[in-house]
Design an enzyme around this catalytic site. Structure first.
Site, mmCIF file in Angstrom:
data_model
loop_
_atom_site.group_PDB
_atom_site.id
_atom_site.type_symbol
_atom_site.label_atom_id
_atom_site.label_comp_id
_atom_site.label_asym_id
_atom_site.label_seq_id
_atom_site.Cartn_x
_atom_site.Cartn_y
_atom_site.Cartn_z
ATOM 1 C CE LYS A 161 15.858 48.342 47.848
ATOM 2 N NZ LYS A 161 16.656 48.302 49.087
ATOM 3 C CE LYS B 252 20.281 51.146 55.871
ATOM 4 N NZ LYS B 252 21.177 50.805 54.842
ATOM 5 C CB CYS C 173 8.626 57.287 38.165
ATOM 6 S SG CYS C 173 8.841 59.056 38.321
ATOM 7 C CD GLU D 237 24.794 50.535 55.299
ATOM 8 O OE1 GLU D 237 25.246 51.438 54.570
ATOM 9 O OE2 GLU D 237 23.679 50.020 55.110
ATOM 10 C CG ASN E 209 11.503 55.349 36.043
ATOM 11 O OD1 ASN E 209 11.955 56.305 36.651
ATOM 12 N ND2 ASN E 209 12.053 54.145 36.088
ATOM 13 N N GLY E 210 12.040 58.413 34.477
ATOM 14 C CA GLY E 210 13.312 58.892 33.919
ATOM 15 C C GLY E 210 13.286 60.401 33.829
ATOM 16 N NE ARG F 89 10.621 51.992 40.341
ATOM 17 C CZ ARG F 89 11.718 51.645 39.681
ATOM 18 N NH1 ARG F 89 12.283 50.489 39.927
ATOM 19 N NH2 ARG F 89 12.248 52.434 38.783
ATOM 20 C CG HIS G 199 42.521 66.281 62.645
ATOM 21 N ND1 HIS G 199 43.741 66.922 62.713
ATOM 22 C CD2 HIS G 199 42.749 64.984 62.955
ATOM 23 C CE1 HIS G 199 44.674 66.032 63.034
ATOM 24 N NE2 HIS G 199 44.092 64.850 63.189
ATOM 25 C CD GLU H 174 18.674 54.544 54.035
ATOM 26 O OE1 GLU H 174 19.299 53.495 54.241
ATOM 27 O OE2 GLU H 174 18.341 54.914 52.908
ATOM 28 C CD1 TRP I 112 10.823 59.724 44.921
ATOM 29 C CD2 TRP I 112 12.247 60.527 43.397
ATOM 30 N NE1 TRP I 112 11.946 60.160 45.578
ATOM 31 C CE2 TRP I 112 12.836 60.652 44.675
ATOM 32 C CE3 TRP I 112 12.966 60.968 42.296
ATOM 33 C CZ2 TRP I 112 14.093 61.199 44.873
ATOM 34 C CZ3 TRP I 112 14.229 61.515 42.492
ATOM 35 C CH2 TRP I 112 14.778 61.626 43.764
HETATM 36 C C1 AGP Z 1 20.763 52.576 51.461
HETATM 37 O O1 AGP Z 1 19.938 52.059 52.415
HETATM 38 C C2 AGP Z 1 20.150 53.109 50.270
HETATM 39 N N1 AGP Z 1 18.895 52.732 49.957
HETATM 40 C C3 AGP Z 1 21.066 53.560 49.141
HETATM 41 O O2 AGP Z 1 22.168 54.180 49.697
HETATM 42 C C4 AGP Z 1 21.523 52.488 48.130
HETATM 43 O O3 AGP Z 1 22.434 51.612 48.717
HETATM 44 C C5 AGP Z 1 22.119 53.207 46.908
HETATM 45 O O4 AGP Z 1 21.147 54.033 46.337
HETATM 46 C C6 AGP Z 1 22.669 52.254 45.874
HETATM 47 O O5 AGP Z 1 21.664 51.469 45.318
HETATM 48 P P1 AGP Z 1 21.996 50.179 44.468
HETATM 49 O O6 AGP Z 1 22.692 49.215 45.369
HETATM 50 O O7 AGP Z 1 20.680 49.687 43.992
HETATM 51 O O8 AGP Z 1 22.891 50.615 43.340
#
Ligand code: AGP
Length: 611
Positions: A606, A488, A2, A484, A101-102, A27, A507, A491, A75
Site C-alpha cells: 500500500k 486499477k 513491511c 488510472e 521496515n525499510g 501494506r 504509431h 494491479e 514484504w
Molecule cells: C494505486 O492503486 C496504487 N496503490 C499506487 O499506484 C499508489 O497510488 C502509489 O504507490 C502512490 O502512493 P501514495 O499516494 O501513498 O504516495
C-alpha cells in the site's frame, strides 16, 4: 511494505500484536512473526504466508505468554520470502529481537565487518545486521541501551523503522525511525508502537508521530523520547479523529468495494470545507493573492495513481488558470536534476504521505529553496509534516492496496486548487465559478448513481475474466482517466493492460489489436469526440471489441461501440471523477471473477516506503 507493531502493558501481548498486524495487512506482506518476552527469555514464532498461518501456529497467540513483544509483517526486499528471512531477527545469544521496515543500504559492508568479528548470520536479510550490531554495541557500552541505539543509528544507512526488545531489559520496548513511518500510541492498558495508526486505533487515539532519527522508549506506564545524540526530548501527542469503523470492512466483501462506496462522502468531505460564500477558499495554502499571481510554473510530482491525478490536473490548471504545469513521476524527478526556478511551486501528491520517492522529491525541491505543497491524505505523515504547506484530502484511512477514494479526493483537491488560482488571477468570472461549484456539489450524488449501476458493469467484467490484454484509449483528460483505469485493472486482476493516448495508436500500438481484444475508449471531452470516434472505428475494424465510457448525450456512440457506459453531465474538467467509477468497478469485478486477492494483490504494498 513491511509493518511493525510493539506492545508493553498489563495484557497478554500476542493477541494485541496479531490484531495490530491484521490492521497493517493492507501494506502488503509475504510472512509474519512475533517476538515475546515470557518472563525468562524471548521467544520468536514466525512463518511465511498470511497472518492466518502465524495465528494458527500460536493458537491465536495463546501459546506465547508475556506482556512485552514486537511483531512484523514482511514484504521481502533482501532475501526471498521464507521462514528464516521472516522477522523478528535475533542476535546470536537470542537476547535481542528486532523488527524492521525499510532497507539498510550499507548492510553488506556492515555484515562483512560483523562476520570478521565472529558474528554468524542465519538469514539473507539486511535486518539481521541490526540485531548483531546492537549486540556488538551493547557489549561495548556495558549495556547502555540508549548509547547502543544511537551508535547503531549512526552506523546504518538507508531507511528504517525499528522495534527492539532486550531480554536483559524486559520492561521496555525500544523504537526508532528514519524515512520509514513509525507512531507510538499511549493507552491506559499499555503502550504501543506501529507503522500506521489503524494498528493502534482499537486501544487509543493518543498518538505520537516519531520524527527522523528519534528514539522512543516505552514502558508499561511511561513513554520517553530521545534524539540521535541520546538526549531526552519532549514530544506532544496528537488526537486521531478517525472513526475506528473507518478502518474495518463494515459488511463489505472487500475494503476496495467499501472504499469505492465511500467516494461520495470523501468527495463531499474534501470539497465542503473549502467552499465559503459561493467562493473557493483554501486557507491552509497560506499563500497571499500576490504570491499566487506570482507563480511561474507548477511541478506536480507523485507516483502511481497519485501521478495520474497529476496528469489530469495539468489539463485543468493550464486550462483554467493558464499556469504552465509539468507532471513528473517522483522516482524520475528526484534523479533528473530538475530545473526549478524562483516563483515555481512544487506540488507533491500522496495518499500515504510516506512514499519514499515522493518524499525524496519533496526534499529535493526544498533543498533548492522552492515552495512545496503536499496534497496528502494521512494526517501527520512525513510529507504532510515536511511540506511547506499541506492540503489534506479527507478520505479517511484507505486500506485496499488499490486506491479509489483517495484518488477521488485528490482529483477534488486539484479542481479546487485550479479554480482557486484561476479565481485569484481573474481568469474566471464569478458566474463561471458559481457554475463550476454547482457541478462540483453534484458529483457525490452522481457517483452514487454510477455505483448503483454495478451489476451492468459486473456482467461486462465477467466476460473478460479470461482476457489476456486490455487497452484503454482516450485524449486529453480522457487519456489520464485511461491511465488510472488501466492501472486499477492490472494491479488487482493481473490482466495485462495499457493506456494510450488515442492519437498515438497509429504509431505502433494498433498492431497489438487482435480479434476480440477489449479496448476501453473514454470519450468525455466534447471537442475531442470526433477524433476519438475515428480511433474507435480504427480498432474495431481490426477486430477489437469496444467498451465506451462517454457522456449521456453521446448516444450516437451506440452505433459503433459494443458496450456503452454513460456518465452524467458535468463540467468538462470534472469528468474524471465520474468516468473512473465504472472503470474501478470493472477492475474490481474482473479481479473477483478471477479469484484474486482484491485488497492485497501479489507483490504490491500500500505504501511504498523504499525506493
Ligand atoms: C494505486 O492503486 C496504487 N496503490 C499506487 O499506484 C499508489 O497510488 C502509489 O504507490 C502512490 O502512493 P501514495 O499516494 O501513498 O504516495
Amino acid at each position: 511494505m513491511c509493518g511493525i507493531v510493539g506492545y508493553i502493558g498489563r495484557k497478554q501481548a500476542a493477541p494485541i500484536l496479531l490484531d495490530g498486524l491484521s490492521k497493517l495487512e493492507y501494506r502488503g506482506y509475504d510472512s509474519a512473526g512475533m517476538a515475546i518476552y515470557d518472563g525468562t527469555q524471548i521467544n520468536i514464532e514466525k512463518s511465511t504466508g498470511r497472518l492466518k498461518v502465524l495465528s494458527e501456529l500460536t493458537h491465536d497467540g495463546s501459546t506465547m505468554p508475556g506482556t512485552v513483544g514486537i511483531g512484523h509483517t514482511r514484504w521481502a526486499t533482501h532475501g526471498e520470502p521464507s521462514d528464516k528471512n521472516a522477522h523478528p531477527h535475533f542476535n546470536e545469544a537470542r537476547s535481542i529481537a528486532v523488527v524492521h521496515n525499510g532497507i539498510i543500504e550499507n548492510y553488506m559492508k556492515l555484515k562483512n565487518k560483523l562476520i570478521n568479528r565472529g558474528y554468524h548470520f542465519i538469514s539473507d536479510t539486511d535486518t539481521e545486521v541490526v540485531a548483531h550490531l546492537l549486540d556488538y554495541y551493547y557489549k561495548k557500552t556495558d549495556g547502555n541501551i540508549i548509547d547502543t541505539i544511537t551508535k547503531v543509528m549512526h552506523r546504518v544507512e538507508g531507511s528504517y523503522a525499528l522495534g527492539i526488545i532486550f531480554a536483559e531489559h524486559p520492561d521496555k520496548v525500544y523504537a526508532l525511525r528514519k524515512d520509514s513511518p513509525l507512531i507510538v500510541g499511549r493507552s491506559d492498558e499499555g503502550n504501543l508502537i506501529a507503522s500506521d495508526v489503524p494498528a493502534v486505533l482499537k486501544y487509543t487515539r493518543d498518538v505520537y508521530f516519531i520524527e527522523n532519527e528519534e528514539i522512543a522508549v516505552l514502558s508499561e506506564d511511561a513513554i520517553e523520547f530521545f534524539n540521535s545524540d541520546g538526549e531526552p526530548i519532549e514530544k506532544e501527542s496528537k488526537t486521531i479523529e478517525w472513526d475506528i469503523n473507518a478502518a474495518e470492512k463494515g459488511g463489505y466483501e472487500h475494503f476496495m468495494l467499501k472504499e469505492m462506496y465511500e467516494q461520495p462522502k470523501t468527495v463531499r468531505d474534501t470539497l465542503t470545507p473549502r467552499i465559503k460564500d459561493g467562493k473557493i477558499v483554501i486557507e491552509e495554502l497560506g499563500m497571499s493573492e500576490e504570491e499566487i499571481r506570482a507563480i511561474n510554473r507548477i511541478h506536480i510530482v507523485a507516483c502511481g495513481s497519485a501521478y495520474h491525478t497529476g496528469v489530469t490536473a495539468k489539463y485543468i490548471m493550464e486550462g483554467l488558470a493558464r499556469i504552465p504545469v509539468e507532471v513528473d513521476l517522483a522516482s524520475e524527478f528526484r534523479y533528473r536534476n530538475p530545473i526549478l526556478n524562483k516563483g515555481d511551486l512544487v506540488v507533491i501528491i500522496s495518499q500515504s504521505g510516506e512514499t519514499a520517492d515522493s518524499l525524496a522529491a519533496l526534499r529535493e525541491a526544498k533543498a533548492q529553496g522552492i515552495t512545496t505543497l503536499g496534497i496528502v491524505n494521512v494526517v501527520g505523515s512525513s510529507i504532510a509534516r515536511e511540506a511547506d504547506r499541506v492540503m489534506y484530502t479527507w478520505a479517511g484511512p484507505e486500506i485496499a492496496v488499490a486506491t479509489t477514494k483517495a484518488y477521488s479526493a485528490q482529483l477534488i483537491a486539484h479542481y479546487l486548487l485550479a479554480i482557486y488560482f484561476a479565481q485569484v488571477k481573474g481568469m474566471v468570472t464569478d458566474e463561471e465559478v458559481s457554475e463550476m461549484l454547482t457541478d462540483l456539489k453534484a458529483i457525490p450524488a452522481q457517483i452514487e448513481m454510477l455505483l448503483a449501476n454495478k451489476e451492468h458493469i459486473q456482467k461486462i467484467a465477467n466476460r473478460y475474466v479470461g482476457a489476456k490484454d486490455v487497452f484503454f484509449i482516450g485524449r486529453g483528460i480522457d487519456y489520464a482517466i485511461g491511465m488510472e483505469g488501466s492501472l486499477k485493472l492490472k494491479e488487482i486482476s493481473y490482466v495485462h493492460s495499457e493506456a494510450y493516448a488515442a492519437g498515438e495508436l497509429k504509431h505502433g500500438t494498433i498492431s497489438l489489436i487482435e480479434e476480440g481484444t477489449l479496448v476501453t475508449a473514454i470519450v468525455t471531452q466534447k471537442e475531442l469526440y470526433k477524433k476519438t470516434m475515428s480511433n474507435i472505428v480504427e480498432v474495431r475494424s481490426r477486430g477489437a471489441v469496444v467498451l465506451a465510457v462517454t457522456n449521456e448525450d453521446n448516444t450516437e456512440i451506440e452505433k459503433t461501440a459494443d458496450y456503452v457506459i454513460y456518465i452524467p453531465q458535468t463540467n468538462k474538467y470534472f469528468t474524471n471523477s465520474l468516468a473512473i467509477i465504472p472503470l474501478q468497478l470493472f477492475a474490481y469485478y474482473v479481479s473477483v471473477g478471477k479469484g484474486c486477492d482484491v485488497d492485497k494483490p501479489r507483490n504490491l504494498a500500500k505504501s511504498v516506503t523504499v525506493e
